[in-house]
Design a protein around this motif. Structure first.
Motif, short mmCIF file in Angstrom:
data_model
loop_
_atom_site.label_atom_id
_atom_site.label_comp_id
_atom_site.label_asym_id
_atom_site.label_seq_id
_atom_site.Cartn_x
_atom_site.Cartn_y
_atom_site.Cartn_z
N PRO A 130 0.79 -1.24 0.00
CA PRO A 130 0.00 0.00 0.00
C PRO A 130 0.83 1.28 0.00
O PRO A 130 0.33 2.33 -0.43
N ALA A 131 2.10 1.21 0.43
CA ALA A 131 2.92 2.42 0.43
C ALA A 131 3.06 3.00 -0.98
O ALA A 131 3.27 4.19 -1.15
N TRP A 132 2.93 2.13 -2.00
CA TRP A 132 3.04 2.57 -3.39
C TRP A 132 1.83 3.40 -3.83
O TRP A 132 1.80 3.94 -4.93
N LEU A 133 0.79 3.47 -2.97
CA LEU A 133 -0.39 4.29 -3.29
C LEU A 133 -0.26 5.69 -2.69
O LEU A 133 -1.17 6.50 -2.81
N GLY A 134 0.86 5.99 -2.03
CA GLY A 134 1.05 7.30 -1.42
C GLY A 134 0.48 7.33 -0.02
O GLY A 134 -0.10 6.35 0.47
N SER A 135 0.65 8.49 0.63
CA SER A 135 0.26 8.61 2.04
C SER A 135 -1.22 8.91 2.21
O SER A 135 -1.75 8.84 3.31
N GLY A 136 -1.90 9.26 1.12
CA GLY A 136 -3.29 9.66 1.23
C GLY A 136 -3.47 11.16 1.42
O GLY A 136 -4.60 11.66 1.41
N ALA A 137 -2.38 11.91 1.59
CA ALA A 137 -2.48 13.36 1.68
C ALA A 137 -3.08 13.89 0.38
O ALA A 137 -2.75 13.39 -0.69
N ARG A 149 11.14 20.85 -4.48
CA ARG A 149 10.35 20.65 -3.26
C ARG A 149 10.96 19.56 -2.37
O ARG A 149 10.36 19.20 -1.35
N GLY A 150 12.09 18.99 -2.80
CA GLY A 150 12.74 17.96 -1.99
C GLY A 150 12.23 16.56 -2.28
O GLY A 150 12.45 15.64 -1.48
N ASN A 151 11.56 16.38 -3.42
CA ASN A 151 10.99 15.07 -3.76
C ASN A 151 11.69 14.48 -4.97
O ASN A 151 11.77 15.12 -6.01
N ARG A 152 12.15 13.25 -4.85
CA ARG A 152 12.85 12.63 -5.98
C ARG A 152 11.90 11.97 -6.97
O ARG A 152 12.31 11.58 -8.05
N PHE A 153 10.62 11.82 -6.56
CA PHE A 153 9.70 11.09 -7.43
C PHE A 153 8.48 11.96 -7.76
O PHE A 153 8.35 13.07 -7.26
N LEU A 154 7.59 11.42 -8.59
CA LEU A 154 6.53 12.26 -9.16
C LEU A 154 5.53 12.78 -8.14
O LEU A 154 5.03 13.89 -8.26
N ALA A 155 5.22 11.98 -7.12
CA ALA A 155 4.19 12.42 -6.18
C ALA A 155 4.75 12.81 -4.82
O ALA A 155 4.14 13.60 -4.11
N GLU A 209 -2.77 16.44 -1.65
CA GLU A 209 -1.93 16.87 -2.77
C GLU A 209 -1.21 15.68 -3.41
O GLU A 209 -1.11 15.57 -4.63
N GLU A 210 -0.77 14.77 -2.54
CA GLU A 210 -0.06 13.60 -3.05
C GLU A 210 -1.00 12.72 -3.88
O GLU A 210 -0.65 12.26 -4.97
N THR A 211 -2.21 12.51 -3.35
CA THR A 211 -3.21 11.73 -4.08
C THR A 211 -3.49 12.36 -5.44
O THR A 211 -3.57 11.68 -6.46
N ALA A 212 -3.60 13.68 -5.46
CA ALA A 212 -3.89 14.39 -6.71
C ALA A 212 -2.74 14.23 -7.69
O ALA A 212 -2.94 14.00 -8.88
N ARG A 213 -1.52 14.36 -7.17
CA ARG A 213 -0.36 14.21 -8.08
C ARG A 213 -0.31 12.80 -8.67
O ARG A 213 0.02 12.62 -9.83
N ILE A 214 -0.60 11.80 -7.86
CA ILE A 214 -0.61 10.42 -8.38
C ILE A 214 -1.62 10.29 -9.51
O ILE A 214 -1.32 9.78 -10.59
#
Lengths: 281, 217, 219
Positions: C79-86, C146-152, C88-93
């Motif tokens: 489930p970690a591959w689905l993001g944290s559920g925040a 923003r300090g993020n190495r990946f898309l979301a 903005e993160e959900t939207a980016r995914i």
């Protein structure tokens, strides 16, 4: 560039099993051609001007020529041997010289780096000495007693083995390889690379196989060979220059490359220079 | 070849885009190069062509202090000497097997390469830090027209609406394209950096539109 | 779980890669896509009237969209591959999952044209592919700021797996990746992940393994 010598050779221009009356339009050495079935169900190849070109159907493929071939399509005796399965792997286009595609097929030293964990793996990188000759009677390049350690030599192989190979170049853009056949010691699997020269720096490659393997599903056999060839494709499209340099000095061979040295010498001797670079640039 | 250009430093990449243990492609007017950084962090630049079979070395891999070709694993030192031919493990490759190298220097977060032996050091842009590099399908004149400033190769300052003043370092490519390194004032925050990146994207669109119009007969 | 798979398909590879990264064992059912066109045959058309692969079958569930398959594998096993559920993160995914279809249409179309001789307007396919790569490069660059190495976020999600294959294989369709330094770093980060698997056209990172023997002059 003098392409006369190569004009009189046979080239693959399509899979017979996929041909219909509508036909397929393709290119042979820069000339547009059409490959189709005629009313009797026989293969027919015509040039742009409507000129009917020579046709032969061998090894699952239709063969043609812009010139006048002096001999039939080269023999592969194993194609008539009972018990073998014949596999049409299908076409893959590569932006490289047709001669580079053949030379790569003759090379084993790249296995650990390009076909990692399938045809080779570090630290088993050594290429032991093997025999190379130009057989004058058949007018073919042959490499024999070629051995290499392979983690998974064929779809039917489980675990690593030292595989033995023989390589043959019977035509300027075709090569046939014979390799140890895991289910049948003493016999050789046959894998051929038939290359259709579209332009000097562009080719359609038609791999074909004649195997002793009753177990593996056909699709698995096709996928295995496509995997291997597509790993090569990303190399072939990044070699500089695109044409195959025939003059010594442009590239550096070692003992492991003796098959390629003989191939280049044989091409030069016959003036097979379509797709070759003659002067170092 | 533009021989009068070979003794000058050309900015080919940003340091941040080449971490240790990696290789990347770059270009100078003398042709494509493989740029790589060893495990210990040392930079090297060589012709992007393995002398064995012509494969691009920028597709290769870095182990320790050496670069290896992806095709047959031939391994080269930073000075361009062939150290290893895996097909012949017990062979010490002759000295004559080498790949041509280029002078390379890192200054202010920018990687500079020269085809010859330049006298001085590459320039520094005090007060600026590199942001990103992007390739524009347009030449210097379209770029000058888009910015209203002469697109000088030693760099020029351009201010887009809503973005901080940015310094652009245009590098003409022999393809007719221009590689642009974008530099921002060192004290820029995240949102200003994002704005500067977007301004550079807008500039690229403008310059390419101008270039496309100029190309119409 | 059974995957109807073609070894050269970047969309099938997304599913194989996600399964490998999340530790799910797939039953692979090879499909003779080329030259056999088996995906248009009666058996597979019955399963997926859309005539595309991959198809993922798990009991009663039949999925024909690779993004849905990535979501399913992650939800089941990682489930970690689905993001944290925040939010903005959900939207980016979701943003990049949708964007990945543009990569398939452009870079994937160019690849099929240049490699397997499929019809298409190659100039337009390549131009659309370059436009998409530029957007991805800019997006990844902003994430880096923003300090993020990946898309979301700062760890990979299904959005990265949805975008990676067609991008990495862009050169197969005659589209160079040389002009995109941030894409190179991102691609490299994904290829370095534990349990990462390759497909033809994406070679092994040999540097992740030590040199098998010392160089002669160091011995």
């Amino acid at each position: 560039m003098n392409d006369d010598a190569m004009r009189d050779e046979w080239y693959p221009v399509g899979l017979f099993s996929q041909l219909d009356r509508g036909g397929r339009e393709t290119t042979l050495m820069g000339a547009p051609i059409k490959v189709a079935l005629d009313a009797n169900g026989a293969a027919k190849v015509t040039g742009e001007d409507g000129r009917v070109l020579p046709v032969s159907v061998r090894y699952g493929h239709i063969w043609s020529s812009l010139g006048e071939p002096r001999k039939p399509v080269f023999p592969i005796p194993e194609a008539d041997q009972p018990g073998r399965r014949f596999v049409d792997v299908g076409v893959v286009r590569v932006r490289c010289s047709p001669l580079r595609a053949v030379e790569n097929f003759l090379d084993i030293a790249h296995f650990p780096f390009v076909h990692t964990d399938i045809l080779g793996s570090e630290p088993h990188t050594e290429v032991e000495d093997y025999k190379v000759e130009i057989r004058e009677e058949e007018d073919e390049v042959w490499a024999t007693q070629v051995k290499f350690y392979q983690p998974q030599a064929a779809k039917s192989a489980s675990g690593g083995i030292t595989t033995e190979y023989m390589y043959r170049v019977p035509a300027p853009t075709c090569s046939v390889l014979y390799k140890t056949c895991p289910p049948r010691p003493g016999e050789w699997d046959v894998i051929a690379l038939f290359v259709q020269p579209l332009a000097e720096d562009l080719c359609d490659v038609w791999p074909w196989m004649a195997l002793f393997d009753d177990e593996t599903p056909l699709t698995d056999l096709i996928h295995f060979q496509q995997t291997i060839f597509l790993q090569d494709r990303s190399i072939l499209e990044n070699q500089i220059p695109r044409l195959l340099p025939l003059d010594p000095g442009m590239e550096i061979p070692t003992r492991a490359d003796l098959t390629s040295v003989a191939y280049r010498r044989w091409l030069k001797r016959h003036n097979y220079t379509y797709g070759a670079q003659l002067v170092a640039q | 070849m533009l021989s009068d250009k070979t003794d000058t430093w050309v900015p080919v990449a940003l340091s941040q885009d080449l971490p240790t243990g990696q290789a990347m492609p770059a270009r100078t007017l003398a042709g494509p190069i493989a740029l790589w950084r060893s495990q210990s962090g040392r930079l090297a630049a060589s012709a992007d062509r393995c002398p064995h079979r012509g494969m691009r070395l920028s597709h290769g891999f870095v182990r320790g202090e050496a670069l290896s070709c992806i095709y047959h694993g031939w391994t080269y030192s930073q000075a361009g000497r062939c150290l290893r031919i895996p097909a012949h493990p017990s062979l010490t490759p002759p000295e004559t097997i080498r790949v041509a190298t280029r002078s390379v220097e890192e200054a202010g977060g920018i990687v500079w390469v020269a085809d010859g032996e330049p006298d001085g050091k590459p320039p520094l842009f005090e007060g600026y830090v590199p942001l990103r590099s992007l390739t524009v399908r347009a030449g210097g004149s379209a770029l000058s027209a888009a910015t209203g400033t002469k697109a000088a190769v030693e760099g020029f300052v351009w201010r887009a609406p809503g973005a901080p003043a940015i310094r652009l370092l245009p590098v003409p490519q022999e393809t007719g394209e221009t590689l642009i390194h974008v530099l921002v004032p060192a004290d820029c925050g995240v949102s200003e950096r994002v704005a500067a990146s977007r301004a550079a994207e807008s500039l690229r669109r403008m310059a390419e539109r101008i270039e496309a119009k100029e190309a119409v007969p | 779980m059974r995957l109807y798979d073609y070894v050269l398909s970047p969309s099938c590879y997304k599913v194989r890669l996600m399964a490998a990264l999340s530790g799910v064992k797939l039953e692979i059912r090879p499909v003779d896509f080329h030259p056999g066109a088996e995906h248009r045959g009666p058996e597979l058309m019955a399963l997926n009237p859309g005539g595309s692969i991959p198809i993922l079958e798990d009991g009663d569930l039949i999925l024909t969209e690779s993004s849905a398959m990535l979501g399913y594998l992650a939800a089941k096993a990682a489930p970690a591959w689905l993001g944290s559920g925040a939010p903005e993160e959900t939207a980016r995914i979701q943003q990049w999952l949708s964007f990945s279809h543009r990569l398939t249409a452009s870079l994937g179309g160019a690849r099929l044209h240049e490699m397997l001789l499929r019809p298409g307007d190659i100039g337009a396919l390549q131009a659309n592919g370059i436009a998409a790569l530029r957007e991805l490069e800019a997006g990844l660059f902003e994430q880096k700021m923003r300090g993020n190495r990946f898309l979301a976020c700062d760890r990979p999600t299904i959005a990265d797996i949805a975008c990676f294959p067609y991008v990495a294989l862009a050169p197969d369709g005659g589209v160079s990746l040389d002009p995109y330094p941030t894409i190179r770093l991102w691609s490299r980060a994904l290829r370095s992940l534990d349990n990462f698997i390759e497909m033809p056209g994406i070679h092994r990172l040999h540097e992740l393994k030590p040199e098998p023997r010392p160089c002669p002059d160091e011995a």
